[in-house]
Scaffold this motif. Structure first.
Motif, PDB file in Angstrom:
ATOM      1  N   ILE A   1      37.186  91.196  48.766  1.00 14.78           N
ATOM      2  CA  ILE A   1      36.227  91.007  47.674  1.00 14.78           C
ATOM      3  C   ILE A   1      36.287  92.180  46.691  1.00 14.78           C
ATOM      4  CG2 ILE A   1      33.744  90.904  47.192  1.00 14.78           C
ATOM      5  CD1 ILE A   1      33.619  89.109  49.777  1.00 14.78           C
ATOM      6  N   GLU A   2      36.456  93.389  47.204  1.00 15.01           N
ATOM      7  CA  GLU A   2      36.605  94.550  46.308  1.00 15.01           C
ATOM      8  C   GLU A   2      37.876  94.417  45.461  1.00 15.01           C
ATOM      9  OE1 GLU A   2      34.291  97.805  49.152  1.00 15.01           O
ATOM     10  OE2 GLU A   2      36.482  97.815  49.069  1.00 15.01           O
ATOM     11  N   GLU A   3      38.915  93.860  46.049  1.00 13.16           N
ATOM     12  CA  GLU A   3      40.157  93.663  45.296  1.00 13.16           C
ATOM     13  C   GLU A   3      39.987  92.601  44.200  1.00 13.16           C
ATOM     14  OE1 GLU A   3      42.135  96.293  45.479  1.00 13.16           O
ATOM     15  OE2 GLU A   3      43.897  94.994  45.727  1.00 13.16           O
ATOM     16  N   MET A   4      39.257  91.534  44.508  1.00 13.58           N
ATOM     17  CA  MET A   4      38.992  90.521  43.478  1.00 13.58           C
ATOM     18  C   MET A   4      38.221  91.159  42.328  1.00 13.58           C
ATOM     19  SD  MET A   4      38.174  86.912  45.406  1.00 13.58           S
ATOM     20  CE  MET A   4      36.606  87.408  46.101  1.00 13.58           C
ATOM     21  N   PHE A   5      37.237  91.985  42.676  1.00 14.79           N
ATOM     22  CA  PHE A   5      36.426  92.660  41.661  1.00 14.79           C
ATOM     23  C   PHE A   5      37.308  93.580  40.806  1.00 14.79           C
ATOM     24  CE2 PHE A   5      33.411  95.753  40.007  1.00 14.79           C
ATOM     25  CZ  PHE A   5      32.306  94.976  39.695  1.00 14.79           C
ATOM     26  N   ARG A   6      38.215  94.282  41.457  1.00 18.65           N
ATOM     27  CA  ARG A   6      39.090  95.235  40.752  1.00 18.65           C
ATOM     28  C   ARG A   6      39.974  94.534  39.720  1.00 18.65           C
ATOM     29  NH1 ARG A   6      44.264  96.608  41.011  1.00 18.65           N
ATOM     30  NH2 ARG A   6      44.704  95.377  42.886  1.00 18.65           N
ATOM     31  N   VAL A   7      40.581  93.406  40.090  1.00 19.67           N
ATOM     32  CA  VAL A   7      41.553  92.771  39.176  1.00 19.67           C
ATOM     33  C   VAL A   7      40.876  91.955  38.079  1.00 19.67           C
ATOM     34  CG1 VAL A   7      43.366  92.735  40.926  1.00 19.67           C
ATOM     35  CG2 VAL A   7      41.932  90.695  40.606  1.00 19.67           C
ATOM     36  N   LEU A   8      39.579  91.656  38.255  1.00 17.73           N
ATOM     37  CA  LEU A   8      38.882  90.884  37.227  1.00 17.73           C
ATOM     38  C   LEU A   8      38.542  91.740  36.009  1.00 17.73           C
ATOM     39  CD1 LEU A   8      36.297  88.695  39.186  1.00 17.73           C
ATOM     40  CD2 LEU A   8      38.102  87.838  37.672  1.00 17.73           C
ATOM     41  N   ARG A   9      38.665  91.128  34.840  1.00 20.42           N
ATOM     42  CA  ARG A   9      38.180  91.784  33.632  1.00 20.42           C
ATOM     43  C   ARG A   9      36.653  91.754  33.627  1.00 20.42           C
ATOM     44  NH1 ARG A   9      42.498  88.499  30.910  1.00 20.42           N
ATOM     45  NH2 ARG A   9      44.206  89.967  30.654  1.00 20.42           N
ATOM     46  N   PRO A  10      36.004  92.688  32.911  1.00 23.77           N
ATOM     47  CA  PRO A  10      34.548  92.606  32.767  1.00 23.77           C
ATOM     48  C   PRO A  10      34.172  91.221  32.234  1.00 23.77           C
ATOM     49  CG  PRO A  10      35.339  94.705  31.949  1.00 23.77           C
ATOM     50  CD  PRO A  10      36.565  93.889  32.245  1.00 23.77           C
ATOM     51  N   GLY A  11      33.205  90.590  32.871  1.00 27.38           N
ATOM     52  CA  GLY A  11      32.826  89.235  32.482  1.00 27.38           C
ATOM     53  C   GLY A  11      33.648  88.159  33.174  1.00 27.38           C
ATOM     54  N   GLY A  12      34.661  88.587  33.928  1.00 27.77           N
ATOM     55  CA  GLY A  12      35.490  87.636  34.671  1.00 27.77           C
ATOM     56  C   GLY A  12      34.710  87.029  35.825  1.00 27.77           C
ATOM     57  N   ARG A  13      35.229  85.970  36.387  1.00 28.15           N
ATOM     58  CA  ARG A  13      34.456  85.244  37.404  1.00 28.15           C
ATOM     59  C   ARG A  13      35.331  84.761  38.550  1.00 28.15           C
ATOM     60  NH1 ARG A  13      35.674  83.043  32.868  1.00 28.15           N
ATOM     61  NH2 ARG A  13      36.450  80.922  32.754  1.00 28.15           N
ATOM     62  N   ILE A  14      34.669  84.460  39.633  1.00 32.30           N
ATOM     63  CA  ILE A  14      35.366  83.875  40.774  1.00 32.30           C
ATOM     64  C   ILE A  14      34.803  82.477  41.031  1.00 32.30           C
ATOM     65  CG2 ILE A  14      35.823  86.110  41.860  1.00 32.30           C
ATOM     66  CD1 ILE A  14      33.578  85.427  43.882  1.00 32.30           C
ATOM     67  N   SER A  15      35.664  81.612  41.533  1.00 34.40           N
ATOM     68  CA  SER A  15      35.226  80.304  42.030  1.00 34.40           C
ATOM     69  C   SER A  15      36.014  80.071  43.309  1.00 34.40           C
ATOM     70  CB  SER A  15      35.502  79.198  41.006  1.00 34.40           C
ATOM     71  OG  SER A  15      35.059  77.948  41.517  1.00 34.40           O
ATOM     72  N   ILE A  16      35.331  80.247  44.415  1.00 32.28           N
ATOM     73  CA  ILE A  16      36.029  80.181  45.703  1.00 32.28           C
ATOM     74  C   ILE A  16      35.349  79.171  46.632  1.00 32.28           C
ATOM     75  CG2 ILE A  16      36.857  82.552  45.532  1.00 32.28           C
ATOM     76  CD1 ILE A  16      34.677  83.449  47.394  1.00 32.28           C
ATOM     77  N   THR A  17      36.150  78.561  47.448  1.00 32.35           N
ATOM     78  CA  THR A  17      35.598  77.752  48.541  1.00 32.35           C
ATOM     79  C   THR A  17      36.146  78.340  49.832  1.00 32.35           C
ATOM     80  OG1 THR A  17      37.399  76.163  48.260  1.00 32.35           O
ATOM     81  CG2 THR A  17      35.310  75.607  47.249  1.00 32.35           C
ATOM     82  N   ASP A  18      35.271  78.410  50.835  1.00 31.11           N
ATOM     83  CA  ASP A  18      35.732  79.024  52.083  1.00 31.11           C
ATOM     84  C   ASP A  18      34.833  78.627  53.246  1.00 31.11           C
ATOM     85  OD1 ASP A  18      37.296  80.747  53.777  1.00 31.11           O
ATOM     86  OD2 ASP A  18      37.739  81.894  51.971  1.00 31.11           O
ATOM     87  N   ILE A  19      35.277  79.005  54.414  1.00 32.94           N
ATOM     88  CA  ILE A  19      34.546  78.719  55.639  1.00 32.94           C
ATOM     89  C   ILE A  19      33.657  79.914  55.981  1.00 32.94           C
ATOM     90  CG2 ILE A  19      34.807  78.310  58.121  1.00 32.94           C
ATOM     91  CD1 ILE A  19      35.826  76.023  56.583  1.00 32.94           C
ATOM     92  N   VAL A  20      32.407  79.645  56.319  1.00 29.40           N
ATOM     93  CA  VAL A  20      31.524  80.707  56.794  1.00 29.40           C
ATOM     94  C   VAL A  20      30.875  80.242  58.088  1.00 29.40           C
ATOM     95  CG1 VAL A  20      31.038  81.602  54.486  1.00 29.40           C
ATOM     96  CG2 VAL A  20      29.540  79.859  55.458  1.00 29.40           C
ATOM     97  N   SER A  21      30.406  81.208  58.850  1.00 27.54           N
ATOM     98  CA  SER A  21      29.733  80.890  60.109  1.00 27.54           C
ATOM     99  C   SER A  21      28.344  81.492  60.103  1.00 27.54           C
ATOM    100  CB  SER A  21      30.529  81.449  61.287  1.00 27.54           C
ATOM    101  OG  SER A  21      29.768  81.327  62.463  1.00 27.54           O
ATOM    102  N   ALA A  22      27.371  80.697  60.547  1.00 27.71           N
ATOM    103  CA  ALA A  22      25.987  81.186  60.584  1.00 27.71           C
ATOM    104  C   ALA A  22      25.736  82.072  61.796  1.00 27.71           C
ATOM    105  CB  ALA A  22      25.031  80.001  60.585  1.00 27.71           C
ATOM    106  N   LYS A  23      26.665  82.051  62.765  1.00 29.06           N
ATOM    107  CA  LYS A  23      26.444  82.814  63.999  1.00 29.06           C
ATOM    108  C   LYS A  23      27.437  83.961  64.118  1.00 29.06           C
ATOM    109  CE  LYS A  23      24.403  78.943  66.474  1.00 29.06           C
ATOM    110  NZ  LYS A  23      24.464  78.040  67.605  1.00 29.06           N
TER     111      LYS A  23
END
Lengths: 188, 50
Positions: free
Chosen positions: A166-188
């Motif tokens: 996530i820090e790497e995504m933030f680094r390569v994005l321009r100011p005002g840039g955005r992410i659109s991701i789909t992924d698997i998460v676990s509640a436990k």
């Protein structure tokens, strides 16, 4: 402490090899059965545009293994530079390139060297100007602030270092840039 | 992941469950449900745009 760091590095290495093996298997044997849906069936399940799928290289569609549809909210504009993190055989990148148009660019990054070559071939067949790189999502091979949109589909959960990704995504994005991701998460 | 996005500096973070996600194998799906596994769509922005 050193022992536990070494143990984690060893486990991470084994996991990386297993990920490469599994997705390579999907790409090489798209007719096979896996624990997840893949191919056109998965794309239809997540409301991918049928016309885009019909026009895409069928090799890219057949080996498509994803968990959702990041295009639904990516809001990619003509001229944008889009990064597809974990681009696999290239279908999401090819679809994104329809929105960037010729003035924009889509960059695919994948861990698997043979997969990014496959993506490159599919992109060329589709007429997309996709740029492909072999690389890890924990160390994205792009310069700071060089991307307008990051899309990703079911790969971040495979990382042992999600914070770093996530820090790497933030680094390569321009100011005002955005992410659109789909992924698997676990509640436990 | 929501928390990691926030801590990394992202703003306007939105998430929604992917409605149709499921595993193909029933045993895998049952295990996933037992562990609260789900697919999510997340969007967020890096601050500093116009």
């Amino acid at each position: 402490m050193t022992g536990s760091i070494e143990a984690q590095a060893g486990l991470e290495g084994e996991f990386k090899d297993e990920i490469i093996r599994m997705y390579q298997n999907v790409a090489d044997n798209p007719e096979g059965e896996f624990h997840f849906f893949h191919g056109r069936q998965a794309a239809d399940m997540f409301a991918y545009d049928a016309h885009s799928l019909d026009e895409a290289p069928q090799g890219a569609v057949a080996s498509f293994a994803v968990v959702g549809n990041p295009h639904l909210r990516s809001n990619v504009q003509p001229g944008d530079t889009v990064l597809d993190l974990g681009s696999s055989a290239g279908l999401d990148a090819i679809i994104a390139s329809r929105s960037t148009g010729p003035t924009g660019k889509v960059i695919g990054v994948d861990l698997n060297p043979s997969m990014y070559l496959k993506a490159q071939a599919h992109a060329a067949a589709s007429g997309s100007g996709m740029e492909c790189h072999e690389g890890r999502m924990e160390s994205i091979p792009l310069t700071d602030e060089s991307v307008d949109v990051v899309i990703s589909n079911g790969v971040i959960n495979l990382s042992f270092q999600k914070r770093k990704v996530i820090e790497e995504m933030f680094r390569v994005l321009r100011p005002g840039g955005r992410i659109s991701i789909t992924d698997i998460v676990s509640a436990k | 992941m929501f928390g990691l996005l926030e801590e990394s500096g992202f703003q306007r973070i939105r998430s929604a469950v992917v409605p149709n996600f499921r595993f193909r194998k029933i045993a895998t799906q049952n295990s996933a449900e037992a562990y609260g596994v789900k697919a999510v769509m997340m969007t967020a922005e890096k601050p500093g745009g116009d």
